[in-house]
Design a protein around this motif. Structure first.
Motif, mmCIF file in Angstrom:
data_model
loop_
_atom_site.group_PDB
_atom_site.id
_atom_site.type_symbol
_atom_site.label_atom_id
_atom_site.label_comp_id
_atom_site.label_asym_id
_atom_site.label_seq_id
_atom_site.Cartn_x
_atom_site.Cartn_y
_atom_site.Cartn_z
ATOM 1 N N UNK A 1 2.699 -1.112 -13.913
ATOM 2 C CA UNK A 1 1.450 -1.583 -13.308
ATOM 3 C C UNK A 1 1.714 -2.523 -12.137
ATOM 4 N N UNK A 2 2.763 -3.319 -12.201
ATOM 5 C CA UNK A 2 3.116 -4.175 -11.064
ATOM 6 C C UNK A 2 3.482 -3.323 -9.850
ATOM 7 N N UNK A 3 4.161 -2.208 -10.095
ATOM 8 C CA UNK A 3 4.523 -1.303 -9.007
ATOM 9 C C UNK A 3 3.312 -0.530 -8.485
ATOM 10 N N UNK A 4 2.269 -0.441 -9.270
ATOM 11 C CA UNK A 4 1.056 0.283 -8.891
ATOM 12 C C UNK A 4 0.216 -0.487 -7.870
ATOM 13 N N UNK A 5 0.279 -1.806 -7.866
ATOM 14 C CA UNK A 5 -0.564 -2.619 -6.978
ATOM 15 C C UNK A 5 -0.407 -2.254 -5.503
ATOM 16 N N UNK A 6 0.814 -2.108 -4.958
ATOM 17 C CA UNK A 6 0.918 -1.713 -3.541
ATOM 18 C C UNK A 6 0.336 -0.325 -3.263
ATOM 19 N N UNK A 7 0.430 0.570 -4.232
ATOM 20 C CA UNK A 7 -0.166 1.897 -4.068
ATOM 21 C C UNK A 7 -1.674 1.771 -3.943
ATOM 22 N N UNK A 8 -2.277 0.942 -4.788
ATOM 23 C CA UNK A 8 -3.730 0.737 -4.715
ATOM 24 C C UNK A 8 -4.109 0.095 -3.384
ATOM 25 N N UNK A 9 -3.314 -0.872 -2.922
ATOM 26 C CA UNK A 9 -3.624 -1.564 -1.666
ATOM 27 C C UNK A 9 -3.571 -0.630 -0.462
ATOM 28 N N UNK A 10 -2.836 0.476 -0.579
ATOM 29 C CA UNK A 10 -2.715 1.401 0.548
ATOM 30 C C UNK A 10 -3.789 2.493 0.545
ATOM 31 N N UNK A 11 -4.678 2.505 -0.432
ATOM 32 C CA UNK A 11 -5.706 3.540 -0.491
ATOM 33 C C UNK A 11 -6.650 3.433 0.708
ATOM 34 N N UNK A 12 -6.914 4.575 1.329
ATOM 35 C CA UNK A 12 -7.733 4.601 2.547
ATOM 36 C C UNK A 12 -9.173 4.154 2.310
ATOM 37 N N UNK A 13 -9.667 4.282 1.095
ATOM 38 C CA UNK A 13 -11.056 3.894 0.827
ATOM 39 C C UNK A 13 -11.270 2.402 1.088
ATOM 40 N N UNK A 14 -10.232 1.589 0.968
ATOM 41 C CA UNK A 14 -10.385 0.156 1.227
ATOM 42 C C UNK A 14 -10.571 -0.144 2.717
ATOM 43 N N UNK A 15 -10.194 0.817 3.571
ATOM 44 C CA UNK A 15 -10.393 0.665 5.011
ATOM 45 C C UNK A 15 -11.749 1.168 5.465
#
Length: 169
Positions: free
Chosen positions: A39-53
């Protein structure tokens, strides 16, 4: 003293210490509390999701994007806040379309999720979407801090996910 009488307690003691050590390593790696390494490794993946842009043209990012792992509840998260001057309904309409176009499935709608006076806020998501991300289910929440009496004129997007299923909107 016979060697067999000494060897048995030593062997039992050594095995017991090995079990205690293994349990300690498991607990410290997130087995009992906090985030797992996955789950710690998952955080950067979530931060890169295009929907947040994605945001309506009349809105502007507020502060930087954030991400991390919630140690209390054991899930990864990422989010972005925006300032808005358009009607709230336009923001909700925008994300209903943008999230669907990005493969998110609408899970729940609550256009005004303000908690009752004196009660705890359980779910402040105006919109909640779900989508598979990195082998688990991610949850996208569109929420308004003003529903909690804070930061009127802003809304937030937050994505949460956990490999053990402990994330939600």
């Amino acid at each position: 003293m016979k060697p067999k009488r000494v060897a048995t307690p030593v062997l039992v003691g050594a095995c017991g210490m090995a079990v205690i050590a293994a349990t300690g390593v498991w607990a410290l790696s997130g087995g009992l509390y906090g985030c797992t390494g996955a789950d710690q490794e998952l955080a950067p993946t979530l931060a890169s999701l295009s929907v947040l842009d994605a945001h309506p043209s009349t809105t502007r990012p507020r502060d930087d994007r954030y991400s991390g792992c919630d140690e209390d509840d054991g899930f990864a998260y990422a989010g972005q806040h925006y300032r808005y001057t358009t009607p709230r309904a336009d923001v909700l309409s925008f994300y209903s379309r943008a999230a669907a176009e990005d493969g998110w499935r609408l899970a729940s709608v609550n256009p005004s999720p303000s908690p009752a006076p004196g009660s705890l806020a359980v779910d402040t998501s105006a919109l909640c979407f779900e989508k598979p991300v990195a082998g688990t289910t991610a949850h996208l929440a569109v929420w308004f801090p003003g529903d909690l009496g804070d930061s009127a004129g802003t809304f937030g997007l937050e994505v949460t996910a956990s490999h053990d299923g402990s994330a939600w909107c």
